[in-house]
Write a protein that holds these residues in place. Structure first.
Motif, PDB file in Angstrom:
ATOM      1  N   ILE A 199       0.879  -1.220  -0.145  1.00 42.83           N
ATOM      2  CA  ILE A 199       0.041   0.011   0.070  1.00 42.83           C
ATOM      3  C   ILE A 199       0.836   1.339   0.080  1.00 42.83           C
ATOM      4  N   PRO A 200       0.899   2.022  -0.750  1.00 40.76           N
ATOM      5  CA  PRO A 200       1.611   3.310  -0.905  1.00 40.76           C
ATOM      6  C   PRO A 200       1.356   4.212   0.371  1.00 40.76           C
ATOM      7  N   VAL A 201       2.460   4.571   0.941  1.00 39.46           N
ATOM      8  CA  VAL A 201       2.605   5.083   2.383  1.00 39.46           C
ATOM      9  C   VAL A 201       1.429   6.192   2.584  1.00 39.46           C
ATOM     10  N   LYS A 202       1.315   6.954   1.518  1.00 38.55           N
ATOM     11  CA  LYS A 202       0.411   8.279   1.705  1.00 38.55           C
ATOM     12  C   LYS A 202      -0.959   7.552   2.046  1.00 38.55           C
ATOM     13  N   HIS A 203      -1.579   6.458   1.358  1.00 39.55           N
ATOM     14  CA  HIS A 203      -2.758   5.814   1.721  1.00 39.55           C
ATOM     15  C   HIS A 203      -2.836   5.233   3.267  1.00 39.55           C
ATOM     16  N   PHE A 204      -1.760   4.675   3.505  1.00 42.92           N
ATOM     17  CA  PHE A 204      -1.458   4.087   5.033  1.00 42.92           C
ATOM     18  C   PHE A 204      -1.680   4.850   5.868  1.00 42.92           C
ATOM     19  N   ASN A 205      -0.906   6.202   5.605  1.00 37.35           N
ATOM     20  CA  ASN A 205      -0.894   7.408   6.757  1.00 37.35           C
ATOM     21  C   ASN A 205      -2.429   7.582   6.918  1.00 37.35           C
ATOM     22  N   ASN A 206      -3.242   7.927   5.873  1.00 38.74           N
ATOM     23  CA  ASN A 206      -4.633   8.262   5.773  1.00 38.74           C
ATOM     24  C   ASN A 206      -5.456   7.461   6.588  1.00 38.74           C
ATOM     25  N   LEU A 207      -5.123   6.098   6.145  1.00 39.81           N
ATOM     26  CA  LEU A 207      -5.914   4.856   7.229  1.00 39.81           C
ATOM     27  C   LEU A 207      -5.554   5.148   8.717  1.00 39.81           C
ATOM     28  N   LYS A 208      -4.501   5.362   9.155  1.00 32.14           N
ATOM     29  CA  LYS A 208      -4.000   5.665  10.216  1.00 32.14           C
ATOM     30  C   LYS A 208      -4.838   6.857  10.976  1.00 32.14           C
ATOM     31  N   GLU A 209      -4.798   7.834  10.179  1.00 35.89           N
ATOM     32  CA  GLU A 209      -5.545   9.085  10.681  1.00 35.89           C
ATOM     33  C   GLU A 209      -6.723   8.798  10.924  1.00 35.89           C
ATOM     34  N   THR A 210      -7.472   8.054   9.841  1.00 33.18           N
ATOM     35  CA  THR A 210      -8.947   7.892   9.764  1.00 33.18           C
ATOM     36  C   THR A 210      -9.522   6.983  10.945  1.00 33.18           C
ATOM     37  N   MET A 211      -8.502   6.024  11.256  1.00 36.35           N
ATOM     38  CA  MET A 211      -9.056   5.178  12.181  1.00 36.35           C
ATOM     39  C   MET A 211      -8.355   5.221  13.485  1.00 36.35           C
ATOM     40  N   GLY A 212      -7.876   6.434  13.736  1.00 41.82           N
ATOM     41  CA  GLY A 212      -7.325   6.940  15.071  1.00 41.82           C
ATOM     42  C   GLY A 212      -6.417   6.063  15.640  1.00 41.82           C
ATOM     43  N   TYR A 213      -5.182   5.780  14.862  1.00 42.00           N
ATOM     44  CA  TYR A 213      -4.234   5.058  15.183  1.00 42.00           C
ATOM     45  C   TYR A 213      -3.638   5.981  16.443  1.00 42.00           C
ATOM     46  N   ASP A 214      -3.451   5.139  17.776  1.00 43.72           N
ATOM     47  CA  ASP A 214      -2.721   5.717  18.852  1.00 43.72           C
ATOM     48  C   ASP A 214      -1.375   5.202  19.378  1.00 43.72           C
ATOM     49  N   GLY A 215      -0.618   4.456  18.268  1.00 47.61           N
ATOM     50  CA  GLY A 215       0.592   3.968  18.759  1.00 47.61           C
ATOM     51  C   GLY A 215       0.574   2.515  19.057  1.00 47.61           C
ATOM     52  N   ASN A 216      -0.493   2.103  19.605  1.00 46.48           N
ATOM     53  CA  ASN A 216      -0.505   0.438  19.946  1.00 46.48           C
ATOM     54  C   ASN A 216      -0.754  -0.340  18.752  1.00 46.48           C
ATOM     55  N   ASP A 217       0.442  -1.133  18.517  1.00 45.02           N
ATOM     56  CA  ASP A 217       0.426  -1.825  17.109  1.00 45.02           C
ATOM     57  C   ASP A 217      -0.217  -3.118  17.477  1.00 45.02           C
ATOM     58  N   ASN A 218      -0.822  -3.521  18.491  1.00 44.32           N
ATOM     59  CA  ASN A 218      -1.381  -4.852  18.599  1.00 44.32           C
ATOM     60  C   ASN A 218      -3.212  -4.778  18.668  1.00 44.32           C
ATOM     61  N   GLU A 219      -3.441  -3.632  18.221  1.00 43.50           N
ATOM     62  CA  GLU A 219      -4.763  -2.885  18.290  1.00 43.50           C
ATOM     63  C   GLU A 219      -5.240  -3.312  16.704  1.00 43.50           C
ATOM     64  N   LEU A 220      -6.444  -3.785  16.662  1.00 42.02           N
ATOM     65  CA  LEU A 220      -7.061  -4.040  15.423  1.00 42.02           C
ATOM     66  C   LEU A 220      -7.295  -2.818  14.687  1.00 42.02           C
ATOM     67  N   VAL A 221      -7.192  -2.823  13.264  1.00 44.58           N
ATOM     68  CA  VAL A 221      -7.219  -1.442  12.400  1.00 44.58           C
ATOM     69  C   VAL A 221      -8.725  -1.240  12.540  1.00 44.58           C
TER      70      VAL A 221
END
Length: 339
Positions: A199-221
């Motif tokens: 996945i192009p990193v731009k779209h991956f970063n958008n995914l993280k922002e939209t889904m509220g990634y908080d640094g917990n890598d073990n959390e479900l996307v």
């Protein structure tokens, strides 16, 4: 002369006790759902006017889109009971105007249901996905998250069951030796196969922002979201547009769209993570756009528009009205180094 009630009774009596109970329940249920009457009340007109659209919309779709969707093989078994009953009516010769070959082979069509794709999943185009995303955002609680989910599923061709198991730890960001930064997703899909998605990193970063990634890598996307909710939303949107879209339609749509752009069956098979090209072919639907039909293309090849005479706005409108054309031109532009 034998009547339909007699046919129904004798058909049941010809079965063993166990089979009789199962077949009667299935046939009675089918008749009620499709015709709104008892199985022993069916008329010649009922059977003459029966279409696959009726069978799918009033019967098959109910089992595929419920809270606990039935397996395709289960539905095939259900329809086998109906075929048995129709066969009894045929042998009684009480409805001479009914084309029973058409009923069994076309109206009660089951070959597609036993295919790996299921055959019943209607494709959804890229532009239709975008419309659904806008509808979700405007009308549903957490609609922006479900919009992100269907966008993700369409672009990665990941099944709904696999999408809901993905964790942030399943992504690895890397620099490609061919240029560009990507997030490699390793996801376990159908058959316990481990599949890679870049996945192009731009779209991956958008995914993280939209889904509220908080640094917990073990959390479900897609934490807190439900498959049943997604299915219900897609069914509601489908009903608004007179379509039969399911979550799997996203994978079918991805396959059809990607193949229409690339005309590369091997690359399409890799996108879908298939081991067999035959399986991939069952996912590629005919393009419903009449402008892309063979006949129209051959006719239009006789005369061409002089694009040099078109204004910039007209060219942009032509491109923007056809997402697949925009995709192809964008890929060619990138190869040429055009930003």
């Amino acid at each position: 002369m034998m009547e339909i009630r007699d046919v129904y009774t004798s058909w049941l009596e010809s079965k063993s006790e166990n089979t009789r109970t199962k077949y009667q329940a299935k046939v009675d249920n089918f008749s009620e759902m499709v015709f709104g009457k008892e199985a022993w009340e069916l008329t010649e007109e009922d059977l003459v006017n029966l279409t696959y659209h009726d069978v799918y919309g009033k019967y098959i779709k109910t089992f595929l889109t419920g809270s606990k969707p039935a397996k395709e093989t289960t539905i095939v078994n259900y329809l086998r009971s109906i075929k048995s009953y129709f066969g009894a009516i045929r042998r009684a010769d009480i409805y001479p105007n009914v084309n029973f070959d058409h009923l069994v082979n076309d109206v009660l069509y089951t070959k597609g249901l036993s295919a790996k794709d299921g055959g019943h999943n209607e494709q959804i185009s890229k532009s239709e996905v975008k419309k659904m995303e806008s509808w979700l955002i405007d009308n549903k609680t957490n609609g922006y998250k479900y919009a992100t989910l269907i966008d993700f599923m369409f672009h990665t061709a990941v099944r709904v069951s696999a999408a809901f198991t993905i964790r942030w730890s399943d992504f690895t960001v890397y620099e490609s030796p061919y240029g560009g930064t990507f997030a490699k997703l390793k996801v376990i899909d159908k058959g316990r196969k481990l599949n890679d998605k870049d996945i192009p990193v731009k779209h991956f970063n958008n995914l993280k922002e939209t889904m509220g990634y908080d640094g917990n890598d073990n959390e479900l996307v897609f934490k807190g979201m439900k498959q049943t909710t997604l299915r219900n939303y897609m069914r509601e949107f489908s009903d608004l547009h007179g379509r039969n879209w399911t979550p799997h339609s996203l994978k079918v749509g991805a396959a059809t769209t990607f193949y229409s752009i690339t005309k590369d069956i091997v690359a399409t098979s890799r996108l879908l993570d298939h081991e067999s090209l035959d399986t991939t072919m069952t996912y590629i639907r005919n393009n419903p756009n009449p402008n892309d039909s063979g006949t129209t293309i051959l006719y239009s090849s006789d005369t061409h528009v002089d694009f040099s005479k078109l204004k910039k706005e007209q060219l942009l409108m032509l491109i923007n009205n056809r997402p697949e054309v925009a995709d192809m031109l964008s890929r060619d532009a990138q190869r040429m180094g055009v930003d």
